[in-house]
Design an enzyme around this catalytic site. Structure first.
Site, PDB file in Angstrom:
ATOM      1  N   SER A  56      -2.301   3.151  12.531  1.00 21.59           N
ATOM      2  CA  SER A  56      -3.550   2.385  12.445  1.00 21.59           C
ATOM      3  C   SER A  56      -4.757   3.227  12.013  1.00 21.59           C
ATOM      4  O   SER A  56      -5.877   3.017  12.502  1.00 21.59           O
ATOM      5  CB  SER A  56      -3.830   1.679  13.779  1.00 21.59           C
ATOM      6  OG  SER A  56      -2.820   0.738  14.043  1.00 21.59           O
TER       7      SER A  56
ATOM      8  N   GLU B  69       3.648  10.047  14.908  1.00 18.40           N
ATOM      9  CA  GLU B  69       3.378   8.613  14.760  1.00 18.40           C
ATOM     10  C   GLU B  69       3.788   7.878  16.036  1.00 18.40           C
ATOM     11  O   GLU B  69       4.959   7.451  16.170  1.00 18.40           O
ATOM     12  CB  GLU B  69       4.179   8.051  13.582  1.00 18.40           C
ATOM     13  CG  GLU B  69       3.746   8.607  12.246  1.00 18.40           C
ATOM     14  CD  GLU B  69       3.832   7.541  11.171  1.00 18.40           C
ATOM     15  OE1 GLU B  69       2.816   7.288  10.516  1.00 18.40           O
ATOM     16  OE2 GLU B  69       4.905   6.945  10.996  1.00 18.40           O
TER      17      GLU B  69
ATOM     18  N   GLY C  20       0.734  -0.033  12.829  1.00 20.65           N
ATOM     19  CA  GLY C  20       0.508  -1.430  12.452  1.00 20.65           C
ATOM     20  C   GLY C  20      -0.092  -2.287  13.552  1.00 20.65           C
ATOM     21  O   GLY C  20      -0.131  -3.511  13.434  1.00 20.65           O
TER      22      GLY C  20
ATOM     23  N   LYS D 214       5.501   1.047   2.370  1.00 23.22           N
ATOM     24  CA  LYS D 214       6.563   0.230   2.990  1.00 23.22           C
ATOM     25  C   LYS D 214       7.134  -0.741   1.945  1.00 23.22           C
ATOM     26  O   LYS D 214       7.267  -0.380   0.777  1.00 23.22           O
ATOM     27  CB  LYS D 214       6.029  -0.505   4.224  1.00 23.22           C
ATOM     28  CG  LYS D 214       5.274   0.417   5.163  1.00 23.22           C
ATOM     29  CD  LYS D 214       4.982  -0.203   6.491  1.00 23.22           C
ATOM     30  CE  LYS D 214       4.083   0.729   7.287  1.00 23.22           C
ATOM     31  NZ  LYS D 214       4.041   0.459   8.686  1.00 23.22           N
TER      32      LYS D 214
ATOM     33  N   GLU E  28      10.209   2.746  11.755  1.00 22.19           N
ATOM     34  CA  GLU E  28      10.756   1.453  11.325  1.00 22.19           C
ATOM     35  C   GLU E  28      12.217   1.595  10.903  1.00 22.19           C
ATOM     36  O   GLU E  28      13.006   0.666  11.047  1.00 22.19           O
ATOM     37  CB  GLU E  28       9.887   0.862  10.201  1.00 22.19           C
ATOM     38  CG  GLU E  28       8.563   0.359  10.765  1.00 22.19           C
ATOM     39  CD  GLU E  28       7.428   0.292   9.763  1.00 22.19           C
ATOM     40  OE1 GLU E  28       7.661   0.405   8.547  1.00 22.19           O
ATOM     41  OE2 GLU E  28       6.278   0.125  10.216  1.00 22.19           O
TER      42      GLU E  28
ATOM     43  N   ASN F 279       2.040   5.255   2.846  1.00 21.52           N
ATOM     44  CA  ASN F 279       3.379   4.676   3.003  1.00 21.52           C
ATOM     45  C   ASN F 279       3.246   3.188   2.698  1.00 21.52           C
ATOM     46  O   ASN F 279       2.769   2.421   3.527  1.00 21.52           O
ATOM     47  CB  ASN F 279       3.890   4.889   4.435  1.00 21.52           C
ATOM     48  CG  ASN F 279       5.216   4.188   4.664  1.00 21.52           C
ATOM     49  OD1 ASN F 279       5.891   3.797   3.719  1.00 21.52           O
ATOM     50  ND2 ASN F 279       5.595   4.024   5.931  1.00 21.52           N
TER      51      ASN F 279
ATOM     52  N   HIS G  57      11.225   7.618   9.769  1.00 20.51           N
ATOM     53  CA  HIS G  57      10.120   6.720  10.125  1.00 20.51           C
ATOM     54  C   HIS G  57      10.597   5.791  11.252  1.00 20.51           C
ATOM     55  O   HIS G  57      11.755   5.365  11.264  1.00 20.51           O
ATOM     56  CB  HIS G  57       9.689   5.902   8.902  1.00 20.51           C
ATOM     57  CG  HIS G  57       8.405   5.169   9.128  1.00 20.51           C
ATOM     58  ND1 HIS G  57       8.347   3.989   9.830  1.00 20.51           N
ATOM     59  CD2 HIS G  57       7.123   5.458   8.766  1.00 20.51           C
ATOM     60  CE1 HIS G  57       7.088   3.578   9.886  1.00 20.51           C
ATOM     61  NE2 HIS G  57       6.320   4.460   9.250  1.00 20.51           N
TER      62      HIS G  57
END
Ligand code: PEP
Length: 257
Positions: free
Chosen positions: A214, A169, A175, A11, A97, A9, A95
């Site tokens: 991560s 996730e 991250g 991003k 985010e 991904n 996702h």
């Protein structure tokens, strides 16, 4: 047996020339690995060019989001038909985010999931708890709610549904440099599989479940070696082609032989 899948991904990273350089060398970097599916979810702008570069390879492309309508007056949006037209195979849906920064709701995610199936894209549906929910012991409750609402009212043949990819996730692991514990992630993946039993034994057994948060070459085996985890969804460690290729190689059975 479910095939291992490693999904990048990207991003909102890379320029087109950086994307081209990555895709120009990825096939060489993973040459000889034929038991792991490599998927790269790139920014929309790069997909057309990357589709040309991956045409003669086993690498698949994915989008990071999409609208659920076929077309219409939805300024700034990309439709499933546009993705399909470019030969895009996968699409990340829900996702964290997008949920967190763009207010994406379970209602919208449900519509996007239905659209992915309707237009022949393989959805990579993301679910996961945040730090507060984890500390409060609400992980399973959160995941059950996210998964059930995403699948709500979905009228999809079993043969198609079992092609879906789920990604566990945990939001706190994305991250952050602090991945989940492999055993714990495996327990959550098993729980997700148990929720899928409502859709039938075969769906529960065949759906691929990835871990994301991560992941790097030092820790990926802790996840991909687990019985219920079929690969990884990777952000930061997917940006460098050698690091991404290392993840694919480690996930490959080559490592265990
Ligand atoms: C992600 O974006 O889905 C992700 C898992 O990111 P990272 O690997 O950087 O934690």
């Amino acid at each position: 047996m479910r095939q291992k899948i490693i999904v990048a991904n990207w991003k909102m990273y890379k320029t087109l020339s950086e994307a081209e350089e990555f895709m120009g060398s990825l096939p060489r970097e993973i040459a000889g690995v034929d038991d792991v599916k490599a998927v790269v979810c790139a920014p929309f702008l790069f997909l057309e060019r990357l589709a040309v570069l991956t045409a003669k390879t086993a690498i698949s492309l994915g989008a990071q989001n999409m609208h659920w309508e076929k077309e219409g007056a939805f300024t700034g949006e990309i439709s499933p038909v546009m993705l399909k037209d470019l030969g895009i195979k996968y699409v990340i849906i829900g996702h964290s985010e997008r949920r967190q920064f763009f207010g994406e709701s379970n209602f919208q995610i449900n519509k996007k999931l239905a659209a992915a199936f309707a237009y022949g894209l393989i959805p990579i549906l993301c679910v996961g708890e945040n730090r507060r929910q984890r500390d409060a012991g609400e992980t399973e409750e959160v995941i059950e709610k996210q998964l059930n609402s995403a699948l709500d009212g979905l009228a999809v043949e079993k043969d198609l549904l079992q092609k879906m990819v789920l990604a566990y996730e945990p939001v706190w692991a994305i991250g952050s440099g602090t991945p989940a514990n492999g055993e714990e992630a495996n327990v959550v993946a098993a729980f997700m599989r148990s929720l899928l039993l409502k859709k039938g034994q075969e769906v529960s057994r065949k759906v691929s479940i990835l871990y994301g948060g991560s992941v790097n070459p030092e820790n990926i085996a802790e996840f991909t070696d687990k019985a219920e985890i079929d690969g990884a969804l990777v952000g930061g460690s997917s940006l460098n082609v050698k690091t991404f290729a290392a993840l694919i190689r480690i996930a490959s059975s080559e490592r265990r032989t």
